[in-house]
Scaffold this motif. Structure first.
Motif, PDB file in Angstrom:
ATOM      1  N   UNK A  29      23.130 -57.979  79.813  1.00  0.00           N
ATOM      2  CA  UNK A  29      24.428 -58.443  80.295  1.00  0.00           C
ATOM      3  C   UNK A  29      24.321 -59.434  81.458  1.00  0.00           C
ATOM      4  N   UNK A  30      23.404 -59.165  82.385  1.00  0.00           N
ATOM      5  CA  UNK A  30      23.326 -60.000  83.591  1.00  0.00           C
ATOM      6  C   UNK A  30      22.401 -61.204  83.419  1.00  0.00           C
ATOM      7  N   UNK A  31      21.402 -61.073  82.518  1.00  0.00           N
ATOM      8  CA  UNK A  31      20.385 -62.133  82.450  1.00  0.00           C
ATOM      9  C   UNK A  31      20.183 -62.675  81.040  1.00  0.00           C
ATOM     10  N   UNK A  32      21.053 -62.273  80.096  1.00  0.00           N
ATOM     11  CA  UNK A  32      21.114 -62.887  78.765  1.00  0.00           C
ATOM     12  C   UNK A  32      19.834 -62.737  77.952  1.00  0.00           C
ATOM     13  N   UNK A  79      18.231 -50.429  82.683  1.00  0.00           N
ATOM     14  CA  UNK A  79      17.427 -51.645  82.849  1.00  0.00           C
ATOM     15  C   UNK A  79      17.684 -52.601  81.685  1.00  0.00           C
ATOM     16  N   UNK A  80      17.666 -52.073  80.453  1.00  0.00           N
ATOM     17  CA  UNK A  80      17.910 -52.914  79.272  1.00  0.00           C
ATOM     18  C   UNK A  80      19.305 -53.517  79.324  1.00  0.00           C
ATOM     19  N   UNK A  81      20.279 -52.704  79.729  1.00  0.00           N
ATOM     20  CA  UNK A  81      21.654 -53.177  79.792  1.00  0.00           C
ATOM     21  C   UNK A  81      21.797 -54.331  80.788  1.00  0.00           C
ATOM     22  N   UNK A 101      21.525 -48.913  88.692  1.00  0.00           N
ATOM     23  CA  UNK A 101      20.637 -49.837  89.386  1.00  0.00           C
ATOM     24  C   UNK A 101      21.239 -50.228  90.736  1.00  0.00           C
ATOM     25  N   UNK A 102      20.396 -50.234  91.778  1.00  0.00           N
ATOM     26  CA  UNK A 102      20.888 -50.707  93.063  1.00  0.00           C
ATOM     27  C   UNK A 102      20.874 -52.240  93.083  1.00  0.00           C
ATOM     28  N   UNK A 103      21.640 -52.811  93.992  1.00  0.00           N
ATOM     29  CA  UNK A 103      21.833 -54.264  94.005  1.00  0.00           C
ATOM     30  C   UNK A 103      20.523 -55.030  94.153  1.00  0.00           C
ATOM     31  N   UNK A 104      19.628 -54.531  94.987  1.00  0.00           N
ATOM     32  CA  UNK A 104      18.388 -55.286  95.214  1.00  0.00           C
ATOM     33  C   UNK A 104      17.470 -55.268  93.996  1.00  0.00           C
ATOM     34  N   UNK A 143      15.838 -60.165  87.595  1.00  0.00           N
ATOM     35  CA  UNK A 143      16.103 -61.569  87.310  1.00  0.00           C
ATOM     36  C   UNK A 143      14.815 -62.350  87.065  1.00  0.00           C
ATOM     37  N   UNK A 144      13.791 -62.064  87.875  1.00  0.00           N
ATOM     38  CA  UNK A 144      12.497 -62.736  87.697  1.00  0.00           C
ATOM     39  C   UNK A 144      11.874 -62.337  86.355  1.00  0.00           C
ATOM     40  N   UNK A 145      11.959 -61.036  86.038  1.00  0.00           N
ATOM     41  CA  UNK A 145      11.411 -60.569  84.764  1.00  0.00           C
ATOM     42  C   UNK A 145      12.147 -61.222  83.602  1.00  0.00           C
ATOM     43  N   UNK A 146      13.467 -61.300  83.705  1.00  0.00           N
ATOM     44  CA  UNK A 146      14.268 -61.892  82.632  1.00  0.00           C
ATOM     45  C   UNK A 146      13.935 -63.366  82.436  1.00  0.00           C
ATOM     46  N   UNK A 147      13.704 -64.075  83.528  1.00  0.00           N
ATOM     47  CA  UNK A 147      13.347 -65.499  83.425  1.00  0.00           C
ATOM     48  C   UNK A 147      12.068 -65.667  82.618  1.00  0.00           C
TER      49      UNK A 147
END
Length: 274
Positions: free
Chosen positions: A223-226, A217-219, A164-167, A173-177
């Motif tokens: 890991x990043x968005x709990x 994407x799942x990872x 995944x690229x940084x952007x 993050x929005x999807x995870x929220x």
């Protein structure tokens, strides 16, 4: 004089190449729009068929309810003439009336469950639209809410990239929220890749590539968005998975039919108690 001729020749070749490239880009765009139109028409036809089937079911149920009510009314109107029936016949009649009433309650409980299920689906769709805006394509298909994100947004211009690229972290993050706001929903991440060659031996084919991109994407969600990993599954569909020219990753919010049937059962139980 030779310099002028050389300059004119270079200019002519450059202009010709530019026009050819523009023509190719235009043809590619036309082809893309045609396929999108075809897909849209297909979805519209499917929706019309489903709508027609639903209307037929509603009409059938309404007819059944009407017949039940007419039968019930007829039985009630003739109650006065049944006074000489034996006790056994009177008991059988009472059971028939109770059965009719129970069917009415069952139909009502099913309708209530369908209405509640539609409300939940609409609420879920609204949450994701508010969270993502125009960052991803959002729709409903076969009862599931589907988020479609172009792979170029997630993995960049390299069609064989599995990192995944940084952007990409911004939209994830929005999807995870939104996902964390609805912890009871199941999530299926579906990869759709369409790379043309695999000289790099680390990847076997588009099946392999699609699965690894979906896993990335799942990872990141875990890991990043709990996002709870027990809620998520991965599916790789390679070049056969998407009708679009542009490769995409789809995040499918599970409609959870088992919960719907549980809701119907619970409603019917409560109706019986009432």
């Amino acid at each position: 004089m030779r310099r002028i001729i050389l300059f004119a020749t270079v200019l002519f070749i450059s202009t010709t190449s530019l026009q050819a490239q523009k023509k190719k880009d235009l043809l590619d765009e036309i082809d893309k729009l045609r396929k999108e139109l075809k897909t849209t028409k297909g979805q519209l036809n499917d929706s019309r068929k489903k709508e027609k089937a639903t209307l037929t079911q509603v009409e059938t149920m309404e007819t059944q309810v009407k017949d039940l009510k007419e039968t019930n009314a007829s039985l009630l109107s003739n109650m006065g003439s049944f006074t000489e029936l034996s006790k056994k016949k009177a008991q059988n009649l009472e059971k028939s009336l109770e059965s009719l009433q129970e069917k009415d309650k069952q139909i009502k409980s099913i309708n209530d469950a369908i209405g509640k299920g539609d409300s939940i689906k609409l609420a879920t769709l609204t949450v994701f639209k508010q969270a993502l805006g125009n960052d991803a394509k959002i729709g409903v298909q076969n009862g599931a809410v589907i988020l479609t994100v172009p792979n170029v947004v997630l993995f960049g211009d390299n069609d064989k990239n599995v990192t995944l690229q940084d952007k990409a972290k911004g939209i994830l993050g929005k999807i995870a929220t939104a996902l964390n706001a609805k912890p009871d929903l199941k999530i299926l991440v579906e990869g759709n890749s369409n790379a043309l060659n695999f000289k790099d031996k680390s990847l076997s084919d588009n099946w392999d590539l699609s699965s690894k991109q979906a896993s990335a994407v799942v990872r990141a969600l875990q890991k990043d968005f709990k996002v709870d990993p027990k809620r998520m599954s991965v599916l790789g569909k390679s070049e056969y998975g998407s009708d679009s020219i542009e490769t995409v990753t789809r995040i499918i919010i599970d409609p959870k039919f088992d919960e719907f049937y549980g809701l119907v059962k619970e409603n019917m139980k409560n109706a019986t108690k009432g």
